[in-house]
Scaffold this motif. Sequence first.
Motif, PDB file in Angstrom:
ATOM      1  N   LEU A  64      35.967 -59.863  40.599  1.00 42.27           N
ATOM      2  CA  LEU A  64      37.114 -59.304  39.881  1.00 42.27           C
ATOM      3  C   LEU A  64      38.229 -60.355  39.779  1.00 42.27           C
ATOM      4  O   LEU A  64      38.651 -60.917  40.786  1.00 42.27           O
ATOM      5  N   PHE A  65      38.682 -60.614  38.543  1.00 35.77           N
ATOM      6  CA  PHE A  65      39.642 -61.678  38.295  1.00 35.77           C
ATOM      7  C   PHE A  65      40.908 -61.100  37.676  1.00 35.77           C
ATOM      8  O   PHE A  65      40.831 -60.209  36.817  1.00 35.77           O
ATOM      9  N   ARG A  66      42.032 -61.640  38.061  1.00 41.25           N
ATOM     10  CA  ARG A  66      43.275 -61.330  37.351  1.00 41.25           C
ATOM     11  C   ARG A  66      43.408 -62.378  36.246  1.00 41.25           C
ATOM     12  O   ARG A  66      43.499 -63.583  36.526  1.00 41.25           O
ATOM     13  N   VAL A  67      43.425 -61.922  35.001  1.00 47.79           N
ATOM     14  CA  VAL A  67      43.365 -62.848  33.869  1.00 47.79           C
ATOM     15  C   VAL A  67      44.688 -63.580  33.704  1.00 47.79           C
ATOM     16  O   VAL A  67      45.748 -62.961  33.707  1.00 47.79           O
ATOM     17  N   ASP A  68      44.620 -64.909  33.559  1.00 47.13           N
ATOM     18  CA  ASP A  68      45.844 -65.641  33.196  1.00 47.13           C
ATOM     19  C   ASP A  68      45.734 -66.332  31.844  1.00 47.13           C
ATOM     20  O   ASP A  68      46.723 -66.737  31.260  1.00 47.13           O
ATOM     21  N   ASN A  69      44.517 -66.465  31.337  1.00 45.60           N
ATOM     22  CA  ASN A  69      44.380 -67.034  29.997  1.00 45.60           C
ATOM     23  C   ASN A  69      43.146 -66.440  29.321  1.00 45.60           C
ATOM     24  O   ASN A  69      42.206 -66.004  29.988  1.00 45.60           O
ATOM     25  N   MET A  70      43.182 -66.454  28.011  1.00 50.34           N
ATOM     26  CA  MET A  70      42.092 -65.875  27.218  1.00 50.34           C
ATOM     27  C   MET A  70      42.073 -66.585  25.884  1.00 50.34           C
ATOM     28  O   MET A  70      43.127 -66.708  25.243  1.00 50.34           O
ATOM     29  N   VAL A  71      40.920 -67.074  25.467  1.00 48.89           N
ATOM     30  CA  VAL A  71      40.848 -67.775  24.180  1.00 48.89           C
ATOM     31  C   VAL A  71      39.679 -67.196  23.385  1.00 48.89           C
ATOM     32  O   VAL A  71      38.570 -67.055  23.910  1.00 48.89           O
ATOM     33  N   GLU A  72      39.935 -66.852  22.128  1.00 50.80           N
ATOM     34  CA  GLU A  72      38.874 -66.321  21.281  1.00 50.80           C
ATOM     35  C   GLU A  72      38.064 -67.477  20.685  1.00 50.80           C
ATOM     36  O   GLU A  72      38.621 -68.385  20.087  1.00 50.80           O
ATOM     37  N   LYS A  73      36.772 -67.428  20.885  1.00 45.64           N
ATOM     38  CA  LYS A  73      35.844 -68.436  20.341  1.00 45.64           C
ATOM     39  C   LYS A  73      36.399 -69.861  20.432  1.00 45.64           C
ATOM     40  O   LYS A  73      36.678 -70.510  19.411  1.00 45.64           O
ATOM     41  N   PRO A  74      36.553 -70.362  21.673  1.00 48.00           N
ATOM     42  CA  PRO A  74      37.118 -71.708  21.832  1.00 48.00           C
ATOM     43  C   PRO A  74      36.209 -72.783  21.227  1.00 48.00           C
ATOM     44  O   PRO A  74      34.989 -72.618  21.214  1.00 48.00           O
ATOM     45  N   GLU A  75      36.842 -73.850  20.736  1.00 47.18           N
ATOM     46  CA  GLU A  75      36.056 -74.981  20.216  1.00 47.18           C
ATOM     47  C   GLU A  75      35.207 -75.535  21.364  1.00 47.18           C
ATOM     48  O   GLU A  75      35.636 -75.494  22.527  1.00 47.18           O
ATOM     49  N   PRO A  76      34.021 -76.069  21.049  1.00 47.95           N
ATOM     50  CA  PRO A  76      33.172 -76.634  22.110  1.00 47.95           C
ATOM     51  C   PRO A  76      33.962 -77.602  22.994  1.00 47.95           C
ATOM     52  O   PRO A  76      34.757 -78.410  22.503  1.00 47.95           O
ATOM     53  N   GLY A  77      33.773 -77.444  24.285  1.00 49.99           N
ATOM     54  CA  GLY A  77      34.433 -78.342  25.239  1.00 49.99           C
ATOM     55  C   GLY A  77      35.848 -77.941  25.620  1.00 49.99           C
ATOM     56  O   GLY A  77      36.470 -78.591  26.449  1.00 49.99           O
ATOM     57  N   THR A  78      36.381 -76.855  25.020  1.00 47.90           N
ATOM     58  CA  THR A  78      37.779 -76.483  25.321  1.00 47.90           C
ATOM     59  C   THR A  78      37.903 -75.122  26.027  1.00 47.90           C
ATOM     60  O   THR A  78      39.017 -74.649  26.233  1.00 47.90           O
ATOM     61  N   ALA A  79      36.766 -74.510  26.369  1.00 45.31           N
ATOM     62  CA  ALA A  79      36.832 -73.162  26.972  1.00 45.31           C
ATOM     63  C   ALA A  79      37.498 -73.221  28.344  1.00 45.31           C
ATOM     64  O   ALA A  79      37.249 -74.158  29.105  1.00 45.31           O
ATOM     65  N   PRO A  80      38.344 -72.223  28.671  1.00 50.70           N
ATOM     66  CA  PRO A  80      39.027 -72.256  29.969  1.00 50.70           C
ATOM     67  C   PRO A  80      38.093 -71.966  31.160  1.00 50.70           C
ATOM     68  O   PRO A  80      38.471 -72.191  32.303  1.00 50.70           O
ATOM     69  N   SER A  81      36.886 -71.437  30.890  1.00 49.47           N
ATOM     70  CA  SER A  81      35.885 -71.211  31.946  1.00 49.47           C
ATOM     71  C   SER A  81      34.570 -70.879  31.232  1.00 49.47           C
ATOM     72  O   SER A  81      34.465 -71.020  30.009  1.00 49.47           O
ATOM     73  N   ASN A  82      33.592 -70.436  32.001  1.00 46.03           N
ATOM     74  CA  ASN A  82      32.348 -69.970  31.348  1.00 46.03           C
ATOM     75  C   ASN A  82      32.226 -68.446  31.433  1.00 46.03           C
ATOM     76  O   ASN A  82      31.141 -67.890  31.315  1.00 46.03           O
TER      77      ASN A  82
END
Length: 288
Positions: free
Chosen positions: A181-199
């Motif tokens: 269970l994570f407390r969300v601090d960031n969220m990105v819709e369909k990040p460009e390859p190599g830029t996702a904040p996590s998996n």
Amino acid sequence: MIKKCLFPAAGYGTRFLPATKSMPKEMMPIVNKPLIEYGVDEALEAGINGMCIVTGRGKNTLMDHFDKNYELEHQISGTNKEVLLDDIRATIDAASFTYIRQKEMKGLGHAILTGRELVGDEAFAVVLADDLCVNKNDGVLSQMVALYKQFRCSIVAVEEVPENETHKYGVISGQEIKDDLFRVDNMVEKPEPGTAPSNLAIIGRYILTPDIFDILEKTEPGKNGEIQITDALLQQAQSGCVLAYKFKGERFDCGSVEGFIEATNYCYQNIYLESDAPLQPQSTVKCG
Ligand code: UTP
């Protein structure tokens, strides 16, 4: 406590053309049951019985499925095939169904906002029926409802995906506050390859608090020119709290051909053959 479940089902399902040219993606069967019925059954199992379905043009068979078919029922009445309707009859009896049309396909966030009239001012679940979730014990929505009772804030279901697939999803990052269970601090819709904040990718199960509607009203079109639920949730996370839950169970992306085939094989082996479903193959039938 969570009484309603919203099913955004107005999308075009372009990844599955031509099958979805005139048939709703949500009506595609996994073995002998349409995708949307799996979603409705998952909601019922979580104690939710108000099904609010956002439909669009050409989606009338969705409504027909959760209704009586007098001609057919009369035709098979008293035959050994009548039991084949037992499950859907039980589902129809246990749930109530309301529908609203999304007039323009402006994205998932817009579809959820369209459901406001049906949901009202209370926390609600969201199921994207093309994400089929199965678990031997509690379903994914049941797991999330239990968490909602404890934390009373919006929750998104997430799954670890390979790095080269993050661009297909909304991806979160956050602090793990307890196991899975994570407390969300960031969220990105369909990040460009190599830029996702996590998996950790968001899949098609949410519990949303009703303040999301006011946020969605003000959310500008984002990625692909669509109103994105991810953008609204990020705002909710920044001004309050959004949790991400790494659920227990299997998830199949049935909006893609590969996921649909995997789900079919899995459900045939693990659900259909394991059940007492009538008219199962008892032995190999020889042709010719
Ligand atoms: P998807 O992008 O997975 O569905 O949207 P899609 O657009 O139907 O499929 P493809 O990508 O073209 O193959 C996620 C969910 O949001 C709903 C869809 O029905 C699906 O359940 N949706 C999407 C809407 O209800 N309205 C929209 O404007 C967009």
